[in-house]
Design a protein around this motif. Sequence first.
Motif, PDB file in Angstrom:
ATOM      1  N   ASN A 270     -63.605  25.020  -3.870  1.00  0.00           N
ATOM      2  CA  ASN A 270     -62.463  25.935  -3.818  1.00  0.00           C
ATOM      3  C   ASN A 270     -62.870  27.338  -3.348  1.00  0.00           C
ATOM      4  N   ASN A 271     -61.972  28.310  -3.566  1.00  0.00           N
ATOM      5  CA  ASN A 271     -62.249  29.703  -3.194  1.00  0.00           C
ATOM      6  C   ASN A 271     -63.590  30.215  -3.729  1.00  0.00           C
ATOM      7  N   MET A 272     -63.884  29.899  -4.997  1.00  0.00           N
ATOM      8  CA  MET A 272     -65.139  30.381  -5.586  1.00  0.00           C
ATOM      9  C   MET A 272     -66.342  29.727  -4.904  1.00  0.00           C
ATOM     10  N   MET A 273     -66.243  28.406  -4.722  1.00  0.00           N
ATOM     11  CA  MET A 273     -67.376  27.736  -4.081  1.00  0.00           C
ATOM     12  C   MET A 273     -67.609  28.298  -2.680  1.00  0.00           C
ATOM     13  N   HIS A 274     -66.539  28.535  -1.951  1.00  0.00           N
ATOM     14  CA  HIS A 274     -66.688  29.092  -0.595  1.00  0.00           C
ATOM     15  C   HIS A 274     -67.444  30.414  -0.623  1.00  0.00           C
ATOM     16  N   SER A 275     -66.982  31.335  -1.468  1.00  0.00           N
ATOM     17  CA  SER A 275     -67.603  32.671  -1.475  1.00  0.00           C
ATOM     18  C   SER A 275     -69.026  32.622  -2.018  1.00  0.00           C
ATOM     19  N   ILE A 276     -69.255  31.735  -2.979  1.00  0.00           N
ATOM     20  CA  ILE A 276     -70.614  31.631  -3.541  1.00  0.00           C
ATOM     21  C   ILE A 276     -71.587  31.088  -2.484  1.00  0.00           C
ATOM     22  N   ILE A 277     -71.166  30.069  -1.767  1.00  0.00           N
ATOM     23  CA  ILE A 277     -72.045  29.505  -0.720  1.00  0.00           C
ATOM     24  C   ILE A 277     -72.411  30.604   0.277  1.00  0.00           C
ATOM     25  N   VAL A 278     -71.401  31.309   0.764  1.00  0.00           N
ATOM     26  CA  VAL A 278     -71.655  32.316   1.803  1.00  0.00           C
ATOM     27  C   VAL A 278     -72.486  33.476   1.239  1.00  0.00           C
ATOM     28  N   GLY A 279     -72.101  33.961   0.068  1.00  0.00           N
ATOM     29  CA  GLY A 279     -72.808  35.104  -0.540  1.00  0.00           C
ATOM     30  C   GLY A 279     -74.269  34.778  -0.816  1.00  0.00           C
ATOM     31  N   CYS A 280     -74.521  33.619  -1.430  1.00  0.00           N
ATOM     32  CA  CYS A 280     -75.910  33.259  -1.778  1.00  0.00           C
ATOM     33  C   CYS A 280     -76.753  33.088  -0.521  1.00  0.00           C
ATOM     34  N   LEU A 281     -76.227  32.359   0.461  1.00  0.00           N
ATOM     35  CA  LEU A 281     -77.031  32.113   1.673  1.00  0.00           C
ATOM     36  C   LEU A 281     -77.296  33.415   2.407  1.00  0.00           C
ATOM     37  N   LYS A 282     -76.303  34.279   2.497  1.00  0.00           N
ATOM     38  CA  LYS A 282     -76.527  35.547   3.202  1.00  0.00           C
ATOM     39  C   LYS A 282     -77.558  36.410   2.499  1.00  0.00           C
ATOM     40  N   MET A 283     -77.703  36.227   1.177  1.00  0.00           N
ATOM     41  CA  MET A 283     -78.651  37.047   0.437  1.00  0.00           C
ATOM     42  C   MET A 283     -80.002  36.359   0.256  1.00  0.00           C
ATOM     43  N   GLY A 284     -80.257  35.319   1.013  1.00  0.00           N
ATOM     44  CA  GLY A 284     -81.602  34.713   0.996  1.00  0.00           C
ATOM     45  C   GLY A 284     -81.829  33.748  -0.149  1.00  0.00           C
ATOM     46  N   MET A 285     -80.757  33.341  -0.816  1.00  0.00           N
ATOM     47  CA  MET A 285     -80.898  32.351  -1.883  1.00  0.00           C
ATOM     48  C   MET A 285     -80.666  30.958  -1.286  1.00  0.00           C
ATOM     49  N   SER A 286     -81.094  29.930  -2.019  1.00  0.00           N
ATOM     50  CA  SER A 286     -80.701  28.593  -1.602  1.00  0.00           C
ATOM     51  C   SER A 286     -79.583  28.153  -2.541  1.00  0.00           C
ATOM     52  N   ILE A 287     -78.778  27.229  -2.092  1.00  0.00           N
ATOM     53  CA  ILE A 287     -77.686  26.760  -2.952  1.00  0.00           C
ATOM     54  C   ILE A 287     -77.405  25.285  -2.741  1.00  0.00           C
ATOM     55  N   SER A 288     -77.245  24.614  -3.877  1.00  0.00           N
ATOM     56  CA  SER A 288     -76.940  23.196  -3.848  1.00  0.00           C
ATOM     57  C   SER A 288     -75.598  23.013  -4.553  1.00  0.00           C
ATOM     58  N   VAL A 289     -74.645  22.395  -3.850  1.00  0.00           N
ATOM     59  CA  VAL A 289     -73.331  22.220  -4.466  1.00  0.00           C
ATOM     60  C   VAL A 289     -73.065  20.745  -4.732  1.00  0.00           C
ATOM     61  N   ALA A 290     -72.478  20.480  -5.893  1.00  0.00           N
ATOM     62  CA  ALA A 290     -72.133  19.098  -6.246  1.00  0.00           C
ATOM     63  C   ALA A 290     -70.631  19.004  -6.408  1.00  0.00           C
ATOM     64  N   CYS A 291     -70.014  18.191  -5.565  1.00  0.00           N
ATOM     65  CA  CYS A 291     -68.561  18.022  -5.684  1.00  0.00           C
ATOM     66  C   CYS A 291     -68.188  16.603  -5.273  1.00  0.00           C
ATOM     67  N   PRO A 292     -67.118  16.071  -5.881  1.00  0.00           N
ATOM     68  CA  PRO A 292     -66.715  14.708  -5.509  1.00  0.00           C
ATOM     69  C   PRO A 292     -66.108  14.669  -4.122  1.00  0.00           C
ATOM     70  N   GLU A 293     -66.212  13.532  -3.507  1.00  0.00           N
ATOM     71  CA  GLU A 293     -65.569  13.291  -2.209  1.00  0.00           C
ATOM     72  C   GLU A 293     -64.090  13.684  -2.299  1.00  0.00           C
TER      73      GLU A 293
END
Length: 390
Positions: A270-293
Motif C-alpha cells: 500500500n501507500n506505506m509500503m511504497h514510500s518505505i521501499i523508495v525511502g529506504c533504497l534512496k538512503m542506502g538501506m536494503s529492504i525485503s518486502v513480504a506480501c501475498p500475491e
Amino acid sequence: LLRSDTTALRGTAAVVGDRSHVLDQGDFQAGSLQRTDSGLTASAGALDVDFNSLHAMLDCNLGCGLGSRLGCERGALTAATEVQGARGAPGHCITLQVGDGNNSIVEGRLDMKHLLKLLDLTTEEIEEILNLADQLKYELKHGIEHHHLKGKTLGMIFAKASTRTRVSFETGMYQLGGYPMYLSANDMQIGRGEPIEDTARVLSRYLDGIMIRTFEQKQVEDLAKYGSIPIINALTDFAHPCQVLADLMTIRERKGALEGLKACYIGDGNNMMHSIIVGCLKMGMSISVACPEGYRPDKEVLEFASQYEGFEMTDSPATAAKDADVLFTDVWASMGQEGEAAERRKAFEGYQINAELMKLAKPDAMVQHCLPAHRGEEITADVFEAHADE
Ligand code: NVA
C-alpha cells in the motif's frame, strides 16, 4: 515543509563573463554550488550569497526566507534580473546574479518545490530534510526560537481521518510561528465536486502552502500543477512521504546511520509500503518486502526498486525478516478499503509481526508502525507494546 523551502533553491547556474558570455554552467542546489578552476562543481570553495537578503530583495514568496546560504566567496548578490512566469506560478523562475568586481557573475534559478512523493526527491534532498528536522528538534528541546514560518499560513485539507498527521502539522506550524488552517474536504466545495484546479488557484491566493490528505495521488499532483504554492502530500492511496521521512529520522536517531541497514516490510503493498521501499533504497538501506500475491506494490515502485540490488520481494515473512534491523508493518485494510476488510483478513493471514518472527531479525531490531495498529492482525499486542516507544 521547511526542507521543501530550502531545496527550492535549485536549478541551473552559469558563470558569465562581461555579463553576457557564458563561461560555464551546471546544476546547483542550495548550499552546494561551488566554483573551481574546472567549473561549477559540488566541492569546496567559492560562492556566497545571503538568501535573507535575496529574499528581501525579490520580495519573493518561494520560501527562501530561511536564510539558507549558497556559498559565494567572490562577492554579493548584485541583481535579480529576470522573473519568468508569474511569481510563484508553475515554471516560475528567477535569475539571480552574483558579481565579483570583475564582471564575473553567477546566475541561478529558483524553482518551486513540492513534497508529492519520495520518488521525486534525491538522496541529498532526503538527507537535507532529515538534517534540518534534527536541527529543529534540537532547537525545540533547547528552547531556541525558530519562527521560520512567521506570518505564513498552511492550509491542511483532510478528505480522510487523521490523528498524528493533523496534530504534528498543526503543532509544527505553531512552533514555527505560522498558522495552520484545518480544512475538512467534506465541508469545502471540493466535497461538492468543485474541480481541483479551481481550488488550487484560489487557495494559492490566500495561503502560503497546502498539505492534503486524500485518496487519489492525481489530486495532489494536480494541486501542484494548477496551484502556485508548495504542496505537501499528507497521505494518498499511493504514498505517505511525510510518515516515512519521520520513520527514517527516528531510525537514524536510534541506529546512528541508515546506510547498510536492512529493513523489512510485512503486509499490504500500500501507500506505506511504497514510500518505505523508495525511502529506504534512496538512503542506502536494503529492504525485503513480504506480501501475498494480489497485494503487491505498484508497478512504478517496483520498476524503481528493480534498479537496486538491495531490494527483495517475497511471499514469506520469515525470508523478509531474516537479519532485519528494522521491521515495518501497516494495517491490512487502509482507509477507503473498509468494505474489503473480511476478504483481506483472509488474504493476509500469517503476514504478522509476532515474537516468532522477531527471533529471525537482529536482536536489537526496531519495529515501526505508522498507526493506527490492529493488534492481533498485522502485529501482536506483545511485540507492539515492547516496541511502543520506538
Ligand atoms: N495505510 C494506512 C496508513 C494510515 C496512516 C491507510 O492509508 O489508511
